[in-house]
Motif scaffolding. Sequence first.
Motif, PDB file in Angstrom:
ATOM      1  N   TRP A  59      -9.777  27.290 -41.817  1.00 29.40           N
ATOM      2  CA  TRP A  59      -9.457  25.873 -42.008  1.00 29.40           C
ATOM      3  C   TRP A  59      -7.955  25.599 -41.910  1.00 29.40           C
ATOM      4  O   TRP A  59      -7.549  24.449 -41.880  1.00 29.40           O
ATOM      5  CB  TRP A  59      -9.996  25.378 -43.356  1.00 29.40           C
ATOM      6  N   GLU A  65     -16.822  22.690 -39.676  1.00 23.62           N
ATOM      7  CA  GLU A  65     -17.453  23.190 -40.891  1.00 23.62           C
ATOM      8  C   GLU A  65     -18.852  22.608 -41.055  1.00 23.62           C
ATOM      9  O   GLU A  65     -19.101  21.458 -40.702  1.00 23.62           O
ATOM     10  CB  GLU A  65     -16.599  22.834 -42.109  1.00 23.62           C
ATOM     11  N   PHE A  67     -21.721  22.375 -44.184  1.00 24.63           N
ATOM     12  CA  PHE A  67     -22.033  22.589 -45.589  1.00 24.63           C
ATOM     13  C   PHE A  67     -23.538  22.491 -45.753  1.00 24.63           C
ATOM     14  O   PHE A  67     -24.159  21.571 -45.220  1.00 24.63           O
ATOM     15  CB  PHE A  67     -21.339  21.549 -46.467  1.00 24.63           C
ATOM     16  N   TYR A  76     -24.244  26.089 -53.112  1.00 23.96           N
ATOM     17  CA  TYR A  76     -24.233  25.669 -51.713  1.00 23.96           C
ATOM     18  C   TYR A  76     -23.476  26.690 -50.873  1.00 23.96           C
ATOM     19  O   TYR A  76     -22.867  27.614 -51.402  1.00 23.96           O
ATOM     20  CB  TYR A  76     -23.628  24.271 -51.545  1.00 23.96           C
ATOM     21  N   GLU A  78     -20.831  27.155 -47.364  1.00 26.21           N
ATOM     22  CA  GLU A  78     -19.876  26.547 -46.420  1.00 26.21           C
ATOM     23  C   GLU A  78     -19.733  27.506 -45.255  1.00 26.21           C
ATOM     24  O   GLU A  78     -19.498  28.699 -45.460  1.00 26.21           O
ATOM     25  CB  GLU A  78     -18.521  26.344 -47.092  1.00 26.21           C
ATOM     26  N   ASN A  80     -17.554  28.095 -41.772  1.00 36.90           N
ATOM     27  CA  ASN A  80     -16.378  27.711 -40.987  1.00 36.90           C
ATOM     28  C   ASN A  80     -16.516  28.285 -39.587  1.00 36.90           C
ATOM     29  O   ASN A  80     -16.832  29.474 -39.430  1.00 36.90           O
ATOM     30  CB  ASN A  80     -15.100  28.238 -41.611  1.00 36.90           C
ATOM     31  N   HIS A 170     -16.196  19.095 -49.740  1.00 40.52           N
ATOM     32  CA  HIS A 170     -17.127  19.672 -50.722  1.00 40.52           C
ATOM     33  C   HIS A 170     -17.888  18.597 -51.511  1.00 40.52           C
ATOM     34  O   HIS A 170     -18.730  18.934 -52.333  1.00 40.52           O
ATOM     35  CB  HIS A 170     -16.375  20.586 -51.697  1.00 40.52           C
ATOM     36  N   TRP A 175     -22.698  14.622 -47.541  1.00 40.96           N
ATOM     37  CA  TRP A 175     -23.555  15.466 -46.708  1.00 40.96           C
ATOM     38  C   TRP A 175     -24.820  14.672 -46.433  1.00 40.96           C
ATOM     39  O   TRP A 175     -25.722  14.585 -47.260  1.00 40.96           O
ATOM     40  CB  TRP A 175     -23.874  16.758 -47.416  1.00 40.96           C
TER      41      TRP A 175
END
Length: 179
Positions: A59, A65, A67, A76, A78, A80, A170, A175
Amino acid sequence: MASYDLNAFDRRFEAISIVGAIEQQGPYSLNVGFWLRDPNQYIQWPKLVTSNPRQDFLWEHSCFEIFIGVHGEDFYREINLSPSQAWQAYQFEEYRYPEDMPPKAAYDIELNQLKRTHYGMNVSINLAEFMLQHKLSWSNLYLGLSAVMKTSQGDHYYAMQHSSPNADFHNKRDWLHQF
């Protein structure tokens, strides 16, 4: 296939547009594409690498990204994805926790394929271990797509929506993809 316009956090910056598309493939595979429009060629692209290595701190450069949230759960993942073709997956127990830097790598998500294309990025991800370990179906999951773009005009942050006062990928409220 569902597609989403990713919005720049700085709404005045309209020089680059990004669309993300999500497609479930088979019982545990996910395909995501990111289409970019950068007519002024502002984006600063990292150098290509081979063999899709796992790398941290992606990042800090231009990066896409994904999620993955679970309805009714705090944990959760993540993921990248660098235009260099490097990648990494991280696991969180709840919002940005643990606070380790880099975050704890998630080895229950695997990469089928990642490649930079003439239009942006395309990735195929294997979620079998993650879904089976937590006894999840597609209807349990929801996704957020985002991007950090390092440009000659500064850093710009893109997401499905921005509901926080600062760019915060986040934030689960942002989302939006449901299966």
